[in-house]
Write a protein that holds these residues in place. Structure first.
Motif, mmCIF file in Angstrom:
data_model
loop_
_atom_site.group_PDB
_atom_site.id
_atom_site.type_symbol
_atom_site.label_atom_id
_atom_site.label_comp_id
_atom_site.label_asym_id
_atom_site.label_seq_id
_atom_site.Cartn_x
_atom_site.Cartn_y
_atom_site.Cartn_z
ATOM 1 N N HIS A 78 -3.945 65.719 60.189
ATOM 2 C CA HIS A 78 -4.420 65.853 61.561
ATOM 3 C C HIS A 78 -4.064 67.214 62.148
ATOM 4 C CE1 HIS A 78 -6.161 61.973 61.922
ATOM 5 N NE2 HIS A 78 -5.028 61.330 61.684
ATOM 6 N N GLN A 79 -2.865 67.702 61.824
ATOM 7 C CA GLN A 79 -2.501 69.034 62.316
ATOM 8 C C GLN A 79 -3.392 70.100 61.681
ATOM 9 O OE1 GLN A 79 -0.439 69.780 64.742
ATOM 10 N NE2 GLN A 79 0.172 67.659 65.062
ATOM 11 N N ALA A 80 -3.686 69.932 60.386
ATOM 12 C CA ALA A 80 -4.573 70.885 59.713
ATOM 13 C C ALA A 80 -5.972 70.838 60.308
ATOM 14 C CB ALA A 80 -4.622 70.590 58.212
ATOM 15 N N ALA A 81 -6.436 69.628 60.681
ATOM 16 C CA ALA A 81 -7.765 69.508 61.290
ATOM 17 C C ALA A 81 -7.809 70.217 62.643
ATOM 18 C CB ALA A 81 -8.128 68.037 61.443
ATOM 19 N N HIS A 82 -6.761 70.063 63.442
ATOM 20 C CA HIS A 82 -6.710 70.759 64.733
ATOM 21 C C HIS A 82 -6.652 72.271 64.526
ATOM 22 C CE1 HIS A 82 -6.537 67.173 67.106
ATOM 23 N NE2 HIS A 82 -5.379 66.762 66.601
ATOM 24 N N LEU A 83 -5.870 72.704 63.545
ATOM 25 C CA LEU A 83 -5.756 74.132 63.257
ATOM 26 C C LEU A 83 -7.092 74.695 62.795
ATOM 27 C CD1 LEU A 83 -3.702 76.487 63.086
ATOM 28 C CD2 LEU A 83 -3.379 75.877 60.688
ATOM 29 N N ARG A 84 -7.778 73.947 61.945
ATOM 30 C CA ARG A 84 -9.100 74.380 61.478
ATOM 31 C C ARG A 84 -10.078 74.531 62.643
ATOM 32 N NH1 ARG A 84 -10.733 70.661 56.281
ATOM 33 N NH2 ARG A 84 -10.103 72.112 54.616
ATOM 34 N N ALA A 85 -10.056 73.581 63.553
ATOM 35 C CA ALA A 85 -10.989 73.625 64.680
ATOM 36 C C ALA A 85 -10.749 74.850 65.546
ATOM 37 C CB ALA A 85 -10.858 72.357 65.518
ATOM 38 N N ARG A 86 -9.502 75.315 65.603
ATOM 39 C CA ARG A 86 -9.151 76.451 66.461
ATOM 40 C C ARG A 86 -9.242 77.786 65.731
ATOM 41 N NH1 ARG A 86 -4.190 78.659 67.503
ATOM 42 N NH2 ARG A 86 -3.151 76.973 66.388
ATOM 43 N N THR A 87 -8.840 77.816 64.448
ATOM 44 C CA THR A 87 -8.716 79.091 63.733
ATOM 45 C C THR A 87 -9.588 79.208 62.488
ATOM 46 O OG1 THR A 87 -6.938 78.411 62.217
ATOM 47 C CG2 THR A 87 -6.285 79.096 64.439
ATOM 48 N N GLY A 88 -10.068 78.059 61.959
ATOM 49 C CA GLY A 88 -10.800 78.058 60.697
ATOM 50 C C GLY A 88 -9.911 77.854 59.489
ATOM 51 N N ARG A 89 -8.579 77.955 59.651
ATOM 52 C CA ARG A 89 -7.634 77.828 58.545
ATOM 53 C C ARG A 89 -6.916 76.475 58.618
ATOM 54 N NH1 ARG A 89 -6.001 82.637 61.089
ATOM 55 N NH2 ARG A 89 -4.134 81.503 61.724
ATOM 56 N N PRO A 90 -6.473 75.952 57.455
ATOM 57 C CA PRO A 90 -6.746 76.420 56.098
ATOM 58 C C PRO A 90 -8.188 76.114 55.709
ATOM 59 C CG PRO A 90 -5.520 74.365 56.025
ATOM 60 C CD PRO A 90 -5.604 74.754 57.471
ATOM 61 N N HIS A 91 -8.775 77.009 54.938
ATOM 62 C CA HIS A 91 -10.188 76.842 54.602
ATOM 63 C C HIS A 91 -10.423 75.664 53.664
ATOM 64 C CE1 HIS A 91 -9.765 81.194 55.684
ATOM 65 N NE2 HIS A 91 -10.730 80.823 56.478
ATOM 66 N N TRP A 92 -9.436 75.373 52.821
ATOM 67 C CA TRP A 92 -9.573 74.265 51.879
ATOM 68 C C TRP A 92 -8.273 73.475 51.806
ATOM 69 C CZ3 TRP A 92 -13.954 72.690 49.366
ATOM 70 C CH2 TRP A 92 -15.044 73.567 49.424
ATOM 71 N N LEU A 93 -8.388 72.161 51.650
ATOM 72 C CA LEU A 93 -7.267 71.281 51.346
ATOM 73 C C LEU A 93 -7.459 70.729 49.938
ATOM 74 C CD1 LEU A 93 -7.032 69.125 54.608
ATOM 75 C CD2 LEU A 93 -5.585 71.058 53.988
ATOM 76 N N VAL A 94 -6.364 70.637 49.180
ATOM 77 C CA VAL A 94 -6.392 70.042 47.841
ATOM 78 C C VAL A 94 -5.393 68.888 47.836
ATOM 79 C CG1 VAL A 94 -6.059 70.401 45.371
ATOM 80 C CG2 VAL A 94 -6.974 72.253 46.790
ATOM 81 N N LEU A 95 -5.868 67.677 47.609
ATOM 82 C CA LEU A 95 -5.025 66.484 47.604
ATOM 83 C C LEU A 95 -4.963 65.934 46.190
ATOM 84 C CD1 LEU A 95 -6.452 64.740 50.805
ATOM 85 C CD2 LEU A 95 -4.748 66.569 50.641
ATOM 86 N N ASP A 96 -3.884 66.265 45.471
ATOM 87 C CA ASP A 96 -3.717 65.725 44.115
ATOM 88 C C ASP A 96 -3.204 64.291 44.205
ATOM 89 O OD1 ASP A 96 -3.845 65.700 41.405
ATOM 90 O OD2 ASP A 96 -2.454 67.354 41.082
ATOM 91 N N GLU A 97 -3.586 63.498 43.194
ATOM 92 C CA GLU A 97 -3.273 62.063 43.213
ATOM 93 C C GLU A 97 -3.676 61.466 44.565
ATOM 94 O OE1 GLU A 97 -2.489 60.820 40.432
ATOM 95 O OE2 GLU A 97 -1.958 62.665 39.378
ATOM 96 N N ALA A 98 -4.921 61.723 44.937
ATOM 97 C CA ALA A 98 -5.401 61.331 46.269
ATOM 98 C C ALA A 98 -5.326 59.826 46.495
ATOM 99 C CB ALA A 98 -6.837 61.816 46.453
#
Length: 446
Positions: free
Chosen positions: A342-362
């Motif tokens: 959720h923090q990454a989603a908020h950061l993406r909405a404001r800054t565009g970063r991080p451009h990609w998330l990788v979730l191993d053993e999703a």
């Protein structure tokens, strides 16, 4: 929203006759009303450009003097990004009869055909200076100062990634900042070389092109992102065509049984992200990414990652992060991941970063039957790579976000058929994958 703003040149791009036409102004206002940022990037001196703009505060930042001056119209703050012009060089130009010479806060400017006299004067001065051209204008600034460096300074202040900005211009001195943007557009009246190199050649000239571009950004957004800039290269298909992951269009599911090479593929994709200066965050529950280059690791087999530190790192521009959760029990991994997502989603909405998330053993983070799951998964998992060997153990709401399935190993075809059944879709034809090959399927596009 994938593209968070527009960086535009002024003369020949926003306007053809010095003043902005009402339809152009209205289009820029519509774009601003969507929450996007606007940056004006011009070779003009700041007082000159401010006198021409009907509403300077429409722009979040103005980069003037070809990248040497940065202005915040909301506060009036001005920052010099280069030293003032050399008085010695000015005297040398006057001695050579170069007229007129405009002297800005940082820039010296004249017109062709004085470029050779300017070069001679620079050589005699011994100063480390460069010449930039703009449809007959000859501009002198310190080496390394251009519209791209000025735009970078503006976006650093705004805390927005250049990859999530569209740039538009028409002339030689626009090349640098257009290359820095995630999508480079060229108005119809742009120089042929600028249109040739543009990702998006526009049909309209100058202000009409801006109206066209603003409408397309609002309507198409991530669809305007060139795959070769935004999506890491996956490989070539059997017809030799490049295959890229697509940002802003759902998640990618990487499948393979144990030892088939799925984590190796995911690591290779992060290396390609780094090559394109796309920032990523990896959630690593088994320590498979400990030696990953171009990334900062947090957590280990003995020490759990600190959630606050992880969030601080991913918020920093230019930083790729690997969050190692080996030391945490499954339930705590899920709690850390929910917060991080959720923090990454908020950061993406404001800054565009991080451009990609990788979730191993999703399947550990988003397991079937887990309640409650993180809300808004369809939005939060955009530009995300889900890596698993057990697609049936993955929550259906996570599977529903998948727009590309990549399967590796001897059981690749069986895994794709399994996923198609889980999604309620007809299984696509699956040829046998040869050595070094993966099977790719885009659900809904078969």
């Amino acid at each position: 929203m994938y593209f968070l703003g527009l960086a535009a040149d002024y003369d020949g791009t926003i306007t053809e006759d010095r003043r902005m036409a009402p339809p152009t102004l209205a289009a820029l206002r519509r774009l601003k009303e969507t929450g996007r940022r606007l940056v004006l990037v011009t070779g003009r001196e700041l007082p000159a450009i401010l006198s021409l703009l009907p509403d300077p505060r429409l722009f979040d930042r103005i980069v003037a003097e070809n990248g040497a001056v940065l202005h915040d119209p909301a506060t009036g703050a001005e920052r010099l990004l280069a030293p003032p012009p050399s008085e010695r060089l000015l005297r040398l130009l006057q001695a050579r009869g170069v007229q007129p010479v405009a002297v800005g806060r940082c820039i010296l400017a004249t017109w062709e055909p004085h470029q050779n006299a300017v070069l001679d004067a620079i050589h005699e001065s011994g100063l480390e200076l460069q010449i930039s051209f703009n449809k007959g204008a000859v501009m002198v600034l310190p080496s390394g100062v251009n519209k791209a460096t000025g735009l970078k300074a503006a976006l650093d202040e705004l805390q927005v990634s250049a990859a999530n900005f569209v740039g538009v211009g028409d002339a030689e001195n626009d090349h640098a900042f257009l290359r820095a943007c995630g999508c480079a557009a060229a108005v119809a009246n742009a120089l042929p070389v600028v249109r040739r190199d543009a990702d998006l050649p526009l049909a309209g000239s100058a202000g009409a092109g801006i109206v066209e571009l603003a409408g397309r950004i609002i309507a198409e957004d991530a669809a305007l992102a060139p795959e070769e800039k935004h999506g890491p290269w996956l490989g070539h298909d059997r017809q030799g065509r490049p295959v890229h992951l697509r940002p802003g269009q759902g998640s990618t599911l990487v499948l393979g049984r144990s030892g088939a090479g799925k984590s190796t593929l995911a690591k290779a994709l992060t290396e390609r992200m780094a090559e394109r200066q796309l920032e990523f965050c990896v959630v690593d529950p088994e320590g498979d990414y400990l030696e990953l280059e171009n990334a900062v690791g947090i957590g280990s087999l003995a020490a759990p990652p600190n959630a606050t530190e992880a969030l601080r790192l991913i918020s920093q521009a230019g930083v790729n992060v690997v969050v190692n959760t080996q030391a945490l029990p499954i339930e705590q991994r899920q709690g850390l991941f929910d917060n991080l997502l959720h923090q990454a989603a908020h950061l993406r909405a404001r800054t565009g970063r991080p451009h990609w998330l990788v979730l191993d053993e999703a399947h550990q983070l988003l397991p079937a039957g887990r309640h409650p799951l993180p809300a808004l998964l369809d939005q939060d998992l955009g530009a995300t790579i889900l890596v698993t060997y057990m697609p049936d153990a993955l929550a259906h709401s996570a599977l529903a976000t998948v727009r590309l399935v990549v399967a590796v190993g001897a059981e690749a075809a069986a895994l794709i058929r399994e996923v198609s059944g889980l999604l309620g879709r007809e299984a696509p034809p699956c040829p046998a994958a040869g050595p070094g090959e993966a099977l790719c399927w885009r659900p809904g596009a078969d």
